[in-house]
Design a protein around this motif. Structure first.
Motif: not given
Length: 400
Positions: A21-32, A193-196
């Motif tokens: 959902a974060a990738l589809r909406q192009q929102q920044a996400i961090a997972v740890w 970490v994925a940040i547009p």
């Protein structure tokens, strides 16, 4: 204060759904996932904040920091405020108190419209740097020059790194890569970490930079010296050469010099001892300060600003070694050997050095590794050390 997202009927979501959902909406996400823990956490930020300097930890809202190697370079220090926090243990979302309601609502809508697990593109940098991987000859030449400069007493140590760019396997999955890292490296801080506009990074790092836990215990470590893991998988038969012992001693002295600058005398020091990180062993000394007993409320930020970049990723003294890196390494480290981690979460603040990591481009992965060069270094051995370190992420990609 957080509240459950999605109103009265609290729904459960998988990490894969949240990430998609974060990738589809192009929102920044961090997972740890913190070392030796099972809980995987994530935070989604609708408006990442970029600053030119290292932000203050103590006054920060809950979120995730992603900071570059160069404190004053072209890459910003990025803070992802936790507008939405996710725990894979509860499988639930919690919304930050000042998160924009309209965007939270759009995000939960996107979550509930998962389209048959269809993969979504991860962010790549707005201006991807062309990584010209240093070949063996070039790397050894730079290491040899570093030894000469050190022997001429212009510096004591410098860390030289290189990249290795490899095609992504056809079956590569971002979510599965994170899961594979968690199971392969239980002792590491594992992150995605994925940040547009900035990019996508994966890593499993052994090195804590600064942490302050719920009990107000401050921690940092001196980690240096590297050798392959013994065949029996234990540390009992580890034999360290003078070069590694001295290299680790330099990092210890560097941490102590930072305490001295802050006139801090009340700390405990344990080590050095041999620790395992993936397929490697390192020497590590742990430093702790009990902030319930020592009146130093800003110790986390003060030490972070003094420590980074540490002599374990840059060198000693800091200025000439940083100059040598910028002049002779041959590429832009960007966020490699910077630092990252959760800030003011329920478990506290835990920032790690971004080592044993890779950056994802559209069809390739850029892997990073470095080696500490001292006056005793052999360029051949340092090249081999970087090869061993590249295997940490290489192993994950080879499993697809």
């Amino acid at each position: 204060m957080e509240q459950a997202a999605g109103g009265e009927n609290v729904k459960s979501y998988t990490l894969e759904q949240v990430l998609s959902a974060a990738l589809r909406q192009q929102q920044a996400i961090a997972v740890w996932r913190l070392p030796l823990q099972t809980e995987v956490q994530a935070c989604i930020s609708f408006a990442p904040q970029t600053t030119s300097t290292i932000p203050e930890l103590e006054s920060s809202p809950a979120g995730f920091l992603f900071c570059p190697f160069e404190t004053e370079g072209t890459h910003g220090h990025i803070f992802l405020q936790a507008d939405i926090h996710y725990s894979a243990l509860t499988k639930q979302l919690n919304t930050g108190t000042d998160a924009p309601a309209a965007q939270v609502s759009l995000f939960t809508e996107a979550l509930n419209q998962t389209e048959n697990g269809k993969p979504y593109a991860w962010p790549i940098p707005a201006n991807p740097a062309r990584h010209s991987d240093r070949n063996e000859e070039n790397f050894k030449a730079a290491a040899s020059l570093a030894v000469d400069v050190i022997r001429a007493e212009a510096m004591e140590k410098v860390v030289l790194s290189r990249t290795s760019t490899i095609p992504l396997p056809d079956a590569f999955s971002l979510h599965k890569a994170f899961e594979k890292m968690c199971s392969a490296y239980p002792n590491a801080f594992v992150s995605l970490v994925a940040i547009p506009g900035v990019g996508t990074w994966l890593g499993a790092t052994p090195e804590i930079l600064v942490s302050v836990d719920q009990q107000q215990l401050f921690k940092t470590v001196a980690l240096a010296g590297t050798q392959p893991l013994c065949e029996d998988g234990s540390t009992a038969n580890a034999i360290w050469r003078q070069k590694e012992i001295e290299e680790q001693g330099m990092v210890e002295r560097y941490v102590l010099s930072c305490f001295k600058k802050l006139r801090l005398r009340e700390y405990t020091e344990v080590g050095p001892r041999t620790v395992i990180a993936g397929n490697l062993m390192h020497l590590r000394t742990d430093f702790k300060v009990d902030l319930k007993e020592v009146d130093f409320p800003t110790l986390g930020t003060d030490m972070l600003r003094l420590l980074h970049p540490t002599s374990a990723v840059c060198g000693l003294p800091k200025e000439p070694s940083l100059r040598f890196i910028l002049d002779h390494e041959g590429y832009d480290r960007s966020y490699y050997s910077g630092f990252l981690g959760p800030v003011n979460s329920e478990a506290g603040t835990h920032l790690y050095v971004n080592l044993r990591c890779m950056q994802l481009l559209q069809h390739e992965a850029v892997l990073y590794a470095g080696a500490g060069i001292t006056g005793e270094s052999s360029p051949e051995k340092e090249w081999q050390e970087t090869k061993h370190k590249l295997q940490t992420m290489g192993k994950i990609l080879s499993e697809f």
